[in-house]
Design an enzyme around this catalytic site. Sequence first.
Site, PDB file in Angstrom:
ATOM      1  N   SER A 136      -8.926  33.197 -34.649  1.00 40.88           N
ATOM      2  CA  SER A 136      -7.553  33.570 -34.303  1.00 40.88           C
ATOM      3  C   SER A 136      -6.821  32.259 -34.058  1.00 40.88           C
ATOM      4  O   SER A 136      -7.450  31.201 -33.908  1.00 40.88           O
ATOM      5  CB  SER A 136      -7.483  34.478 -33.066  1.00 40.88           C
ATOM      6  OG  SER A 136      -7.851  33.770 -31.900  1.00 40.88           O
TER       7      SER A 136
ATOM      8  N   ARG B 120      -4.258  47.575 -35.550  1.00 38.91           N
ATOM      9  CA  ARG B 120      -2.945  48.088 -35.948  1.00 38.91           C
ATOM     10  C   ARG B 120      -2.807  47.905 -37.449  1.00 38.91           C
ATOM     11  O   ARG B 120      -3.135  46.846 -37.997  1.00 38.91           O
ATOM     12  CB  ARG B 120      -1.809  47.357 -35.215  1.00 38.91           C
ATOM     13  CG  ARG B 120      -1.680  47.709 -33.738  1.00 38.91           C
ATOM     14  CD  ARG B 120      -1.273  49.153 -33.530  1.00 38.91           C
ATOM     15  NE  ARG B 120      -1.150  49.524 -32.122  1.00 38.91           N
ATOM     16  CZ  ARG B 120      -2.126  50.058 -31.389  1.00 38.91           C
ATOM     17  NH1 ARG B 120      -3.317  50.254 -31.941  1.00 38.91           N
ATOM     18  NH2 ARG B 120      -1.921  50.380 -30.133  1.00 38.91           N
TER      19      ARG B 120
ATOM     20  N   GLU C  95       1.778  57.676 -38.996  1.00 34.26           N
ATOM     21  CA  GLU C  95       0.810  58.593 -38.416  1.00 34.26           C
ATOM     22  C   GLU C  95       1.524  59.823 -37.863  1.00 34.26           C
ATOM     23  O   GLU C  95       2.540  59.690 -37.192  1.00 34.26           O
ATOM     24  CB  GLU C  95       0.025  57.897 -37.305  1.00 34.26           C
ATOM     25  CG  GLU C  95      -0.795  56.708 -37.803  1.00 34.26           C
ATOM     26  CD  GLU C  95      -1.635  56.044 -36.727  1.00 34.26           C
ATOM     27  OE1 GLU C  95      -1.705  56.596 -35.604  1.00 34.26           O
ATOM     28  OE2 GLU C  95      -2.226  55.000 -36.993  1.00 34.26           O
TER      29      GLU C  95
ATOM     30  N   HIS D 212      -7.049  57.903 -36.382  1.00 30.56           N
ATOM     31  CA  HIS D 212      -6.739  57.117 -35.185  1.00 30.56           C
ATOM     32  C   HIS D 212      -7.484  57.655 -33.955  1.00 30.56           C
ATOM     33  O   HIS D 212      -6.882  58.087 -32.973  1.00 30.56           O
ATOM     34  CB  HIS D 212      -5.238  57.081 -34.911  1.00 30.56           C
ATOM     35  CG  HIS D 212      -4.838  55.855 -34.125  1.00 30.56           C
ATOM     36  ND1 HIS D 212      -3.576  55.328 -34.179  1.00 30.56           N
ATOM     37  CD2 HIS D 212      -5.533  55.052 -33.276  1.00 30.56           C
ATOM     38  CE1 HIS D 212      -3.491  54.259 -33.382  1.00 30.56           C
ATOM     39  NE2 HIS D 212      -4.688  54.081 -32.832  1.00 30.56           N
TER      40      HIS D 212
END
Length: 319
Positions: free
Chosen positions: A176, A238, A267, A286
Amino acid sequence: MTPRCAVLDDYQGVALSMADWSSVADAVDVRTLRQPFRSEDEVVAAIGDCEIVVAMRERTPFPASLLARLPRLRLLITSGMRNAAIDLEAAARHGVTVCGTASNTEPPVELTWALILGLARNIVTENAAMRTGGPWQSTLGADLHGRTLGLLGLGKTGARVARIGQAFGMNVVAWSRNLTAERAAEAGVRATATKEELLETSDFVSVHLVLGDRTRGLLGADELRRMRSTSYLVNTSRAAIVDQPALLQALRENWIAGAGLDVFDHEPLPADHPLRTLPNVLALPHLGYVTRRNYEGYFQQAVEDITAFLAGTPIRQLG
């Protein structure tokens, strides 16, 4: 007049059974809504008369435009202590108190591994064959032991995923923008010098980053092309972190072996969306945080939030 409270997006119809609502039964008129909303107009029609709203994660967004249309709203509760779909500044301008609840980080970790294992061992394909009289063994599984697991993000969730990968005998690497070699070493993980190195060397790539300006579209066509044709992408974070048109192309043209997905741009995912039917996709609706322990915590603490707010001493405030 008794304040009205709406519990939104109670898809399973379990909100009222997950907590003891009797403590607020005389003070608040509570109703639950099970269907997702298709527009702001539908939201306003459904909850425009409510002073209190309990939202499940980010299922129903609360941007400034919607908050301006809910003049009665005074308390907005979200499960979890972070909700990017709520405009906290707009809420403050409209006099809306926003409160949260605790949320367990283990369930998304467990689901990540359900997706990895499901992909690696072709669980859905083989189970469907068992149920329908299909072939007895038609696939070859992908090994985990000795393979490389690449983690985009090494926060609480990523670090837990790393430990399980290590238990399987995997070589775990992470990247990251702010990850240091020292922080990675603390988790027993090697930090790659670049995102590209991680993508090019990993057999499984799993996303565990927070969506923001710096992570939106982090994996586009160029990045997906760097992955091996035998590698898998898993996203329980996400959807927007991965460019969705590029992902569809990568799956259709077999740039990668497959994807395990629990998050989507829209969604619920439309019934005719190709991600529902692509043979190299293992998709779930989800479910990352959808467990009994999490739900019990969400709704028990939502009741506590309501009680505290009515007493004039709100707790677990956001913003």
